[in-house]
Design a protein around this motif. Structure first.
Motif, PDB file in Angstrom:
ATOM      1  N   LYS A 503      -8.047  -7.608 -18.995  1.00 36.34           N
ATOM      2  CA  LYS A 503      -7.966  -9.039 -19.229  1.00 36.34           C
ATOM      3  C   LYS A 503      -6.728  -9.649 -18.584  1.00 36.34           C
ATOM      4  O   LYS A 503      -6.742 -10.819 -18.190  1.00 36.34           O
ATOM      5  N   ASP A 504      -5.669  -8.839 -18.471  1.00 34.85           N
ATOM      6  CA  ASP A 504      -4.409  -9.368 -17.951  1.00 34.85           C
ATOM      7  C   ASP A 504      -3.963  -8.722 -16.658  1.00 34.85           C
ATOM      8  O   ASP A 504      -2.821  -8.882 -16.243  1.00 34.85           O
ATOM      9  N   GLY A 505      -4.825  -7.968 -15.989  1.00 31.95           N
ATOM     10  CA  GLY A 505      -4.400  -7.369 -14.725  1.00 31.95           C
ATOM     11  C   GLY A 505      -5.352  -6.297 -14.237  1.00 31.95           C
ATOM     12  O   GLY A 505      -6.433  -6.076 -14.793  1.00 31.95           O
ATOM     13  N   ILE A 506      -4.911  -5.619 -13.190  1.00 28.22           N
ATOM     14  CA  ILE A 506      -5.673  -4.552 -12.541  1.00 28.22           C
ATOM     15  C   ILE A 506      -4.948  -3.231 -12.783  1.00 28.22           C
ATOM     16  O   ILE A 506      -3.728  -3.144 -12.592  1.00 28.22           O
ATOM     17  N   GLY A 507      -5.671  -2.214 -13.217  1.00 31.67           N
ATOM     18  CA  GLY A 507      -5.083  -0.909 -13.484  1.00 31.67           C
ATOM     19  C   GLY A 507      -4.937  -0.062 -12.237  1.00 31.67           C
ATOM     20  O   GLY A 507      -5.325  -0.449 -11.134  1.00 31.67           O
ATOM     21  N   LEU A 508      -4.384   1.115 -12.438  1.00 35.41           N
ATOM     22  CA  LEU A 508      -4.153   2.038 -11.326  1.00 35.41           C
ATOM     23  C   LEU A 508      -5.485   2.621 -10.850  1.00 35.41           C
ATOM     24  O   LEU A 508      -6.324   3.017 -11.671  1.00 35.41           O
ATOM     25  N   PRO A 509      -5.696   2.682  -9.541  1.00 38.72           N
ATOM     26  CA  PRO A 509      -6.973   3.195  -9.030  1.00 38.72           C
ATOM     27  C   PRO A 509      -6.939   4.706  -8.861  1.00 38.72           C
ATOM     28  O   PRO A 509      -5.883   5.339  -8.886  1.00 38.72           O
ATOM     29  N   GLN A 510      -8.114   5.268  -8.690  1.00 39.45           N
ATOM     30  CA  GLN A 510      -8.250   6.642  -8.211  1.00 39.45           C
ATOM     31  C   GLN A 510      -9.068   6.606  -6.935  1.00 39.45           C
ATOM     32  O   GLN A 510     -10.136   5.990  -6.888  1.00 39.45           O
ATOM     33  N   THR A 511      -8.538   7.257  -5.901  1.00 41.76           N
ATOM     34  CA  THR A 511      -9.123   7.180  -4.559  1.00 41.76           C
ATOM     35  C   THR A 511      -9.529   8.566  -4.084  1.00 41.76           C
ATOM     36  O   THR A 511      -8.813   9.549  -4.307  1.00 41.76           O
ATOM     37  N   VAL A 512     -10.675   8.644  -3.443  1.00 44.07           N
ATOM     38  CA  VAL A 512     -11.143   9.888  -2.826  1.00 44.07           C
ATOM     39  C   VAL A 512     -11.627   9.573  -1.414  1.00 44.07           C
ATOM     40  O   VAL A 512     -11.988   8.435  -1.104  1.00 44.07           O
ATOM     41  N   ASN A 513     -11.630  10.593  -0.575  1.00 44.08           N
ATOM     42  CA  ASN A 513     -12.204  10.493   0.767  1.00 44.08           C
ATOM     43  C   ASN A 513     -13.631  11.008   0.716  1.00 44.08           C
ATOM     44  O   ASN A 513     -13.894  12.080   0.140  1.00 44.08           O
ATOM     45  N   ALA A 514     -14.542  10.281   1.321  1.00 46.58           N
ATOM     46  CA  ALA A 514     -15.958  10.637   1.252  1.00 46.58           C
ATOM     47  C   ALA A 514     -16.570  10.585   2.645  1.00 46.58           C
ATOM     48  O   ALA A 514     -16.092   9.875   3.532  1.00 46.58           O
ATOM     49  N   TYR A 515     -17.655  11.360   2.813  1.00 41.59           N
ATOM     50  CA  TYR A 515     -18.397  11.417   4.076  1.00 41.59           C
ATOM     51  C   TYR A 515     -19.878  11.268   3.765  1.00 41.59           C
ATOM     52  O   TYR A 515     -20.376  11.777   2.740  1.00 41.59           O
ATOM     53  N   LEU A 516     -20.595  10.576   4.643  1.00 38.51           N
ATOM     54  CA  LEU A 516     -22.041  10.471   4.501  1.00 38.51           C
ATOM     55  C   LEU A 516     -22.689  11.826   4.775  1.00 38.51           C
ATOM     56  O   LEU A 516     -23.560  12.277   4.035  1.00 38.51           O
ATOM     57  N   ARG A 517     -22.256  12.481   5.844  1.00 38.10           N
ATOM     58  CA  ARG A 517     -22.658  13.856   6.147  1.00 38.10           C
ATOM     59  C   ARG A 517     -21.443  14.585   6.691  1.00 38.10           C
ATOM     60  O   ARG A 517     -20.558  13.974   7.304  1.00 38.10           O
ATOM     61  N   GLN A 518     -21.412  15.907   6.492  1.00 44.33           N
ATOM     62  CA  GLN A 518     -20.279  16.703   6.924  1.00 44.33           C
ATOM     63  C   GLN A 518     -20.749  17.818   7.850  1.00 44.33           C
ATOM     64  O   GLN A 518     -21.903  18.242   7.822  1.00 44.33           O
TER      65      GLN A 518
END
Length: 830
Positions: A503-518
């Motif tokens: 309600k009063d802000g944005i929290g800390l994110p969690q980020t990952v690297n992703a691939y459509l195909r590897q």
């Protein structure tokens, strides 16, 4: 074919078994049946009559039997005068077979037979359809469906037409197996009704189709029409469609045709689900399509037909743009805020995209971000055609306003609140799973929080820095997964972040690297030997560039083997870039290579060779002794430094050099000019000293104007650089002979050899930027002479000024206290 040959053989056998005299050449038997063609599955009755004079039965015991393919049927004796046998087959299930009459005596002999064929009568032809070709030459092509059932018999078809206006009848016979016919132009009239039907005939019967009545022109399939599109003047959301037939069919321009129109926006992949039907339209009349989005580019196609004729093919698609109006609806936005504390500002990155209710209503749409709600007020922060903007705001800013703009006007403002980043981490376990070639499934876990309002899922390509490529999606608080769709490329990394919204802000994110195909990495880094000791070796390698990973690195594994071929492997976590090989033999040469793996495959690197050097005990002892002595000396130096006088130590290693900008001549003591070293035993040694003094004498008194000019510029003495070493007014002066750098000027009112004046003397400090010590010189000062000049006196070497005898040098400097310390007595001069 087999039954035909069998029939021939039976006839030959029957002929051979018959009488061979000249008067009697009849066969031994004759076989008769009701019909040689019967419906398939119907009963069959046959009779075999054997002559009494047949050599096969004269004077022999025999009996008659019937053979149908591989099956045998017993026969019944019907008459004593002539040998007659009958057979009844309840169901004939062969489409073509030979029924043979046989005499069994010592051997079995075929005496007669007949071929029987079976099938079905033809079905009535169905689904008659005819299509008129209006191109030259005009023709009428009719086709039909012969039915689903196979007759197994030769069936022939014929097409019959009756033209009512002229009472002409035509019959067209077709080859077997053909179910369509092209009627020439002489066989029909374009605007005359005609009756058309088809007959089918085989050996079991004849059938006729249901007739159709049509006007050939109403069965014509037109060529694709020609379409033109333009906006309707002064009508928003409307397009005007003008059309015409092809040049070969232009003679029908006065006929009313039926039209179908289909539309789609330029950015859509699919046409409208239901085409728009327009009945009975002439070519000269255009068609208006309204209730379209203003300022939107549409693609359109049409097709035509006459009454119930087949539809023509769709025309080539044409594009048109409706008239523009101001944008409507709101924009979905996402704001990333970082604080700039030194400047008391906020760094803002604002992203947006159209909501479901937003309508651009124009082609060239731009966006304006401002700090004011009113459109005309100042405070524009940025204007762009992209979907993002970066700007700065004061720390106390709470909101900004986003508007869409086109040539017709501006949209109502979308209020964007500025939420700060909060130190709250409620998102964990983010994972990404490919779904298909265009989408990814993002999943996460979340802690329960009463202030949590939702989540923001953000993704961007990591190999591109363009801010406009960042995309986002906003979800509610109850969701823990989201499918995202976009132009994802295989083997390219994407950064996907999940932000919690409060309600009063944005929290800390969690980020990952992703691939459509590897797939396997495109390169493997080279292994390097960092260090080795005893039986251990530490191997390191560089990080694989992001654009060559082709997937998330799951593991590094180093394989190595000795000369005996023993293979070992050591693994490293994805975040590490080092391994330690232990228990190595100092007498073996090792080979090693590294394998890097992703979920899509693995790649192997190049091979390296290394050997562990033998351990030398003597060298270690020597090194330990030398190291011990060195450590002892270092310890003594540290102790002396700690317990000695720090100021004296500082003076010894860092001698103080006077700073002309922060000093005065009064502070320079006479001891500093004596030919002696500094007294290191003194608690407060005086670091100031003078290398030498130089006096400049002007032989002629300057005029008052010159004197005023000089005094008026007394503050600017940076042009005295060359007078530091001497004066250009003195004989033998050369600027290149100077060996010192003076930095003060003394001004007198009388010449150097004149009696002492009672006027106060002047002192002028130089602002020269030249270094204080030009070269390393001895601390021993040279001999100097005090000389009074008419206007000024410089500090520098003096070789031809003779001191005035009998003058007390202290009297000369009584009125100049700043230079009192520079007074030199006669004994010092000598």
């Amino acid at each position: 074919m087999i039954s035909m040959w069998l029939s021939v053989i039976v006839m030959l056998v029957a002929f051979v078994n018959g009488a061979r005299n000249e008067d009697d050449v009849e066969p031994c038997a004759k076989v008769q049946t009701d019909s040689s063609v019967v419906p398939l599955g119907s009963p069959v009755r046959a009779t075999c009559v054997i002559r009494k004079t047949c050599p096969l039965v004269v004077g022999q015991a025999f009996h008659i039997e019937w053979r149908l393919g591989e099956h045998l049927f017993p026969g019944n004796l019907a008459n004593e005068s002539s040998i007659v046998s009958e057979v009844f087959i309840p169901s004939f299930n062969h489409t073509r077979s030979f029924l043979a009459c046989c005499v069994r005596a010592s051997t079995v002999q075929v005496v007669g037979g007949v071929e029987i064929r079976a099938g079905y009568p033809p079905e009535a032809p169905q689904n008659i359809s005819c299509q008129t070709n209006l191109t030259t030459p005009n023709t009428l092509t009719c086709s039909w469906d012969p039915g689903q059932q196979e007759t197994h018999l030769l069936t022939k078809y014929s097409l019959h037409t009756e033209i009512w206006d002229t009472n002409e009848n035509f019959t067209y016979k077709l080859p077997a197996g053909v179910h369509h016919y092209i009627i020439p132009r002489t066989g029909f009239g374009l605007f005359s009704d005609m009756k058309i039907y088809v007959k089918a005939v085989n050996e079991l019967g004849e059938t006729t189709s249901e007739p159709i009545i049509l006007e050939p022109v109403s069965a014509a399939k037109f060529d694709p029409p020609i379409l033109k599109i333009q906006a309707v003047p002064r009508r928003y959301g409307c397009l005007q469609l003008s059309w015409s037939l092809s040049q070969q069919q232009a003679w029908m321009r006065d006929f009313r045709l039926n039209l179908e129109v289909r539309l789609k926006t330029a950015d859509s992949r699919y046409w409208s689900e239901q085409p728009i039907l327009v009945n009975r339209v002439k070519q000269a009349k255009s068609v208006d399509q309204c209730r379209l989005r203003p300022g939107t580019q549409y693609l359109a196609q049409i097709r035509v037909r006459y009454q119930q004729s087949p539809w023509s093919e769709w025309s080539r698609r044409q594009s048109g743009v409706t008239l523009e109006t101001a944008p409507t609806g709101r924009l979905d936005s996402w704001t990333k805020v970082s604080e700039d504390h030194p400047h008391k500002q906020l760094n803002i990155k604002l992203f947006w995209k159209p909501s479901k209710q937003f309508r651009a209503n124009g082609q060239n749409v731009s966006y304006i971000v401002s700090g004011k709600k009113l459109p005309g007020a100042n405070g524009k922060l940025c204007s762009t055609k992209e979907n993002c903007c970066a700007f700065q705001l004061p720390e106390k800013a709470k909101k900004v306003y986003l508007r869409a703009v086109n040539a017709a006007g501006k949209s109502p403002p979308t209020e964007v609140r500025i939420y700060r980043l909060k130190d709250r981490a409620v998102v964990s376990g983010v994972s990404v799973i490919p779904q298909d070639d265009r989408s990814l499934l993002v999943q996460w876990k979340s802690l329960v929080s009463s202030t949590l309002t939702g989540f923001v899922v953000e993704w961007r390509p990591l190999l591109k820095t363009d801010l406009s490529l960042t995309q986002f999606e906003i979800t509610d608080r109850n969701k823990t997964s989201l499918g995202i769709t976009g132009s994802f490329e295989p083997y390219k990394p994407y950064g996907i972040s999940v932000y919690p919204r409060f309600k009063d802000g944005i929290g800390l994110p969690q980020t990952v690297n992703a691939y459509l195909r590897q797939k396997a990495p495109s390169m493997v880094p080279k292994i390097q030997i960092k260090k080795s000791w005893q039986s251990h070796v530490e191997l390191t390698w560089d990080e694989i560039p992001l654009d060559q990973r082709n997937g998330n690195i799951q593991s590094y594994k180093v394989f190595y083997c000795d000369k005996q071929g023993t293979i070992n492997a050591v693994g490293a976590e994805p975040g590490e870039r080092r391994v330690v090989l232990k228990g190595l033999d100092t007498e073996s040469v090792y080979e090693a290579f590294m394998m890097v793996s992703t979920s899509g495959g693995s790649s192997n690197g190049s091979m390296i060779h290394f050997k562990i050097e033998p351990f030398d005990a003597v060298a270690v002892v020597t090194f330990s002794t030398v190291s011990g002595v060195g450590m002892s000396l270092l310890l003594i130096i540290v102790v002396m430094t700690c317990f000695s006088n720090q100021k004296r130590l500082k003076q010894r290693f860092w001698p103080a050099v006077p700073d002309p900008a922060n000093s005065s001549i009064k502070r320079w003591t006479s001891e500093s000019t004596q030919d002696s070293h500094l007294d290191w035993d003194n608690e407060e040694p005086n670091p100031m000293y003078l290398s030498h003094l130089s006096f400049l004498e002007f032989p002629v008194k300057l005029s008052k104007e010159d004197d005023d000019a000089w005094l008026s510029n007394a503050e600017d003495t940076s042009d005295l650089g060359e007078s530091i070493c001497g004066s250009p007014f003195l004989p033998g002066y050369t600027g290149s002979n100077c060996d010192s750098v003076p930095y003060a000027t003394v001004i007198f009112s009388d010449p150097c050899d004149s009696p002492t004046s009672k006027d106060p003397h002047a002192y002028l400090r130089s602002e020269s930027t030249q270094p204080l010590l030009e070269t390393e010189e001895s601390f021993t000062p040279k001999c100097y002479q005090n000389m009074a000049t008419d206007e000024q006196c410089f500090f520098g070497p003096c070789h031809d000024c003779v001191p005035e005898k009998g003058t007390d040098p202290r009297i000369l400097w009584d009125d100049f206290p700043f230079l009192r310390a520079l007074a030199l007595n006669d004994s010092q001069i000598d």
